[in-house]
Design a protein around this motif. Structure first.
Motif, PDB file in Angstrom:
ATOM      1  N   THR A   1       0.836  -1.199   0.000  1.00 36.00           N
ATOM      2  CA  THR A   1       0.000   0.000   0.000  1.00 36.00           C
ATOM      3  C   THR A   1       0.873   1.252   0.000  1.00 36.00           C
ATOM      4  OG1 THR A   1      -0.122  -0.003   2.409  1.00 36.00           O
ATOM      5  CG2 THR A   1      -1.861  -1.185   1.235  1.00 36.00           C
ATOM      6  N   SER A   2       0.235   2.383  -0.222  1.00 34.26           N
ATOM      7  CA  SER A   2       0.920   3.683  -0.242  1.00 34.26           C
ATOM      8  C   SER A   2       2.066   3.691  -1.241  1.00 34.26           C
ATOM      9  CB  SER A   2       1.423   4.054   1.161  1.00 34.26           C
ATOM     10  OG  SER A   2       0.345   4.101   2.064  1.00 34.26           O
ATOM     11  N   THR A   3       1.857   3.032  -2.370  1.00 40.21           N
ATOM     12  CA  THR A   3       2.866   2.946  -3.424  1.00 40.21           C
ATOM     13  C   THR A   3       2.215   3.330  -4.745  1.00 40.21           C
ATOM     14  OG1 THR A   3       3.943   1.135  -2.247  1.00 40.21           O
ATOM     15  CG2 THR A   3       4.476   1.385  -4.575  1.00 40.21           C
ATOM     16  N   ARG A   4       2.813   4.266  -5.454  1.00 37.50           N
ATOM     17  CA  ARG A   4       2.265   4.688  -6.739  1.00 37.50           C
ATOM     18  C   ARG A   4       2.718   3.757  -7.858  1.00 37.50           C
ATOM     19  NH1 ARG A   4      -0.098   9.685  -7.322  1.00 37.50           N
ATOM     20  NH2 ARG A   4      -0.047  10.955  -5.443  1.00 37.50           N
ATOM     21  N   VAL A   5       1.759   3.341  -8.665  1.00 41.75           N
ATOM     22  CA  VAL A   5       2.057   2.488  -9.818  1.00 41.75           C
ATOM     23  C   VAL A   5       2.363   3.379 -11.015  1.00 41.75           C
ATOM     24  CG1 VAL A   5       1.077   0.813 -11.431  1.00 41.75           C
ATOM     25  CG2 VAL A   5       0.634   0.599  -8.973  1.00 41.75           C
ATOM     26  N   ASP A   6       3.403   3.032 -11.752  1.00 47.89           N
ATOM     27  CA  ASP A   6       3.736   3.743 -12.981  1.00 47.89           C
ATOM     28  C   ASP A   6       3.253   2.955 -14.195  1.00 47.89           C
ATOM     29  OD1 ASP A   6       5.219   5.844 -14.520  1.00 47.89           O
ATOM     30  OD2 ASP A   6       6.347   4.083 -15.164  1.00 47.89           O
ATOM     31  N   THR A   7       3.461   1.638 -14.170  1.00 47.97           N
ATOM     32  CA  THR A   7       3.162   0.794 -15.326  1.00 47.97           C
ATOM     33  C   THR A   7       2.783  -0.606 -14.870  1.00 47.97           C
ATOM     34  OG1 THR A   7       4.898   1.956 -16.553  1.00 47.97           O
ATOM     35  CG2 THR A   7       4.128  -0.092 -17.502  1.00 47.97           C
ATOM     36  N   ILE A   8       1.816  -1.206 -15.562  1.00 49.45           N
ATOM     37  CA  ILE A   8       1.590  -2.641 -15.435  1.00 49.45           C
ATOM     38  C   ILE A   8       2.506  -3.279 -16.473  1.00 49.45           C
ATOM     39  CG2 ILE A   8      -0.041  -4.531 -15.709  1.00 49.45           C
ATOM     40  CD1 ILE A   8      -2.249  -2.584 -14.824  1.00 49.45           C
ATOM     41  N   VAL A   9       3.422  -4.116 -16.027  1.00 47.47           N
ATOM     42  CA  VAL A   9       4.438  -4.698 -16.896  1.00 47.47           C
ATOM     43  C   VAL A   9       3.854  -5.941 -17.573  1.00 47.47           C
ATOM     44  CG1 VAL A   9       6.748  -5.695 -16.998  1.00 47.47           C
ATOM     45  CG2 VAL A   9       6.257  -3.843 -15.387  1.00 47.47           C
ATOM     46  N   LEU A  10       3.994  -5.982 -18.891  1.00 46.77           N
ATOM     47  CA  LEU A  10       3.521  -7.118 -19.676  1.00 46.77           C
ATOM     48  C   LEU A  10       4.698  -7.870 -20.276  1.00 46.77           C
ATOM     49  CD1 LEU A  10       0.675  -5.347 -21.696  1.00 46.77           C
ATOM     50  CD2 LEU A  10       0.456  -6.661 -19.581  1.00 46.77           C
ATOM     51  N   GLU A  11       4.495  -9.156 -20.460  1.00 44.09           N
ATOM     52  CA  GLU A  11       5.436  -9.981 -21.213  1.00 44.09           C
ATOM     53  C   GLU A  11       4.588 -10.687 -22.256  1.00 44.09           C
ATOM     54  OE1 GLU A  11       7.623 -13.673 -19.669  1.00 44.09           O
ATOM     55  OE2 GLU A  11       9.066 -12.019 -19.492  1.00 44.09           O
ATOM     56  N   GLY A  12       4.684 -10.245 -23.504  1.00 41.52           N
ATOM     57  CA  GLY A  12       3.762 -10.723 -24.532  1.00 41.52           C
ATOM     58  C   GLY A  12       2.370 -10.208 -24.202  1.00 41.52           C
ATOM     59  N   ASP A  13       1.408 -11.103 -24.100  1.00 40.27           N
ATOM     60  CA  ASP A  13       0.055 -10.677 -23.762  1.00 40.27           C
ATOM     61  C   ASP A  13      -0.304 -11.046 -22.318  1.00 40.27           C
ATOM     62  OD1 ASP A  13      -0.135 -13.400 -24.033  1.00 40.27           O
ATOM     63  OD2 ASP A  13      -1.925 -13.372 -25.296  1.00 40.27           O
ATOM     64  N   ARG A  14       0.704 -11.270 -21.488  1.00 39.59           N
ATOM     65  CA  ARG A  14       0.498 -11.670 -20.090  1.00 39.59           C
ATOM     66  C   ARG A  14       1.027 -10.600 -19.132  1.00 39.59           C
ATOM     67  NH1 ARG A  14      -2.566 -16.058 -19.087  1.00 39.59           N
ATOM     68  NH2 ARG A  14      -2.261 -17.672 -20.619  1.00 39.59           N
TER      69      ARG A  14
ATOM     70  N   LYS B   1       3.110  -9.408 -16.135  1.00 46.73           N
ATOM     71  CA  LYS B   1       4.334  -9.869 -15.471  1.00 46.73           C
ATOM     72  C   LYS B   1       4.465  -9.246 -14.085  1.00 46.73           C
ATOM     73  CE  LYS B   1       9.264 -10.379 -16.132  1.00 46.73           C
ATOM     74  NZ  LYS B   1      10.398 -10.102 -16.969  1.00 46.73           N
ATOM     75  N   GLY B   2       3.811  -8.098 -13.867  1.00 46.62           N
ATOM     76  CA  GLY B   2       3.881  -7.412 -12.578  1.00 46.62           C
ATOM     77  C   GLY B   2       3.624  -5.936 -12.760  1.00 46.62           C
ATOM     78  N   ILE B   3       4.217  -5.130 -11.877  1.00 50.94           N
ATOM     79  CA  ILE B   3       4.076  -3.678 -11.974  1.00 50.94           C
ATOM     80  C   ILE B   3       5.430  -3.010 -11.788  1.00 50.94           C
ATOM     81  CG2 ILE B   3       1.702  -3.633 -11.112  1.00 50.94           C
ATOM     82  CD1 ILE B   3       3.161  -2.365  -8.503  1.00 50.94           C
ATOM     83  N   ARG B   4       5.523  -1.777 -12.272  1.00 55.19           N
ATOM     84  CA  ARG B   4       6.677  -0.915 -11.996  1.00 55.19           C
ATOM     85  C   ARG B   4       6.146   0.252 -11.185  1.00 55.19           C
ATOM     86  NH1 ARG B   4       8.351  -0.036 -16.788  1.00 55.19           N
ATOM     87  NH2 ARG B   4       9.963  -1.611 -16.729  1.00 55.19           N
ATOM     88  N   THR B   5       6.766   0.517 -10.050  1.00 58.56           N
ATOM     89  CA  THR B   5       6.330   1.623  -9.216  1.00 58.56           C
ATOM     90  C   THR B   5       6.928   2.929  -9.720  1.00 58.56           C
ATOM     91  OG1 THR B   5       8.177   1.425  -7.666  1.00 58.56           O
ATOM     92  CG2 THR B   5       6.196   0.102  -7.196  1.00 58.56           C
ATOM     93  N   SER B   6       6.428   4.034  -9.190  1.00 58.39           N
ATOM     94  CA  SER B   6       6.915   5.342  -9.631  1.00 58.39           C
ATOM     95  C   SER B   6       8.376   5.572  -9.256  1.00 58.39           C
ATOM     96  CB  SER B   6       6.047   6.454  -9.054  1.00 58.39           C
ATOM     97  OG  SER B   6       6.066   6.408  -7.643  1.00 58.39           O
ATOM     98  N   ASP B   7       8.892   4.818  -8.279  1.00 57.56           N
ATOM     99  CA  ASP B   7      10.314   4.952  -7.946  1.00 57.56           C
ATOM    100  C   ASP B   7      11.189   3.936  -8.684  1.00 57.56           C
ATOM    101  OD1 ASP B   7       9.723   2.635  -6.554  1.00 57.56           O
ATOM    102  OD2 ASP B   7      10.306   3.403  -4.589  1.00 57.56           O
TER     103      ASP B   7
ATOM    104  N   ILE C   1      10.424  -2.862  -9.693  1.00 56.72           N
ATOM    105  CA  ILE C   1       9.566  -3.792 -10.427  1.00 56.72           C
ATOM    106  C   ILE C   1       9.160  -4.900  -9.469  1.00 56.72           C
ATOM    107  CG2 ILE C   1       9.439  -5.490 -12.275  1.00 56.72           C
ATOM    108  CD1 ILE C   1      11.224  -3.662 -13.931  1.00 56.72           C
ATOM    109  N   ILE C   2       7.862  -5.091  -9.344  1.00 60.17           N
ATOM    110  CA  ILE C   2       7.324  -6.142  -8.485  1.00 60.17           C
ATOM    111  C   ILE C   2       6.673  -7.155  -9.412  1.00 60.17           C
ATOM    112  CG2 ILE C   2       5.696  -6.691  -6.646  1.00 60.17           C
ATOM    113  CD1 ILE C   2       6.010  -3.706  -5.758  1.00 60.17           C
ATOM    114  N   GLU C   3       7.266  -8.351  -9.496  1.00 57.71           N
ATOM    115  CA  GLU C   3       6.733  -9.380 -10.386  1.00 57.71           C
ATOM    116  C   GLU C   3       5.574 -10.095  -9.709  1.00 57.71           C
ATOM    117  OE1 GLU C   3       9.611 -11.964 -12.122  1.00 57.71           O
ATOM    118  OE2 GLU C   3      10.859 -10.302 -12.814  1.00 57.71           O
TER     119      GLU C   3
END
Length: 86
Positions: A29-42, A44-50, A53-55
């Motif tokens: 919590t209290s974490t800003r998301v920058d991007t939902i990370v994709l691998e192909g059409d799946r 893979k996780g998220i990249r935070t604003s800092d 990468i959380i897989e």
């Protein structure tokens, strides 16, 4: 008749958090998301604003879906990003 959830309004998110962690999931919590990370059409996780990468095999979005689809799903197929979310 109206009322409040058992445990107050914080009872609902607390129950969701408990269900997720009981099933082996993790919450951040209290974490800003920058991007939902994709691998192909799946997912893979998220990249935070800092830049962290959380897989994760599953990403649960609990915000405005238009933000998730239009702003965070960079690299998603164009037709998925161009449709208006209602």
């Amino acid at each position: 008749r109206t009322g409040r959830p058992v445990g107050g309004s914080g009872g609902v998110p607390a129950a969701l958090a408990s269900a997720i962690t009981s099933a082996g999931g993790q919450l951040k919590t209290s974490t800003r998301v920058d991007t939902i990370v994709l691998e192909g059409d799946r997912t893979k996780g998220i990249r935070t604003s800092d830049g962290e990468i959380i897989e994760a095999p599953v990403v649960v979005v609990a915000c405005d879906p238009q933000i998730a689809i239009v702003e965070w799903l960079k690299g998603a197929p164009l037709n998925a990003r161009m449709q208006k979310v209602q």
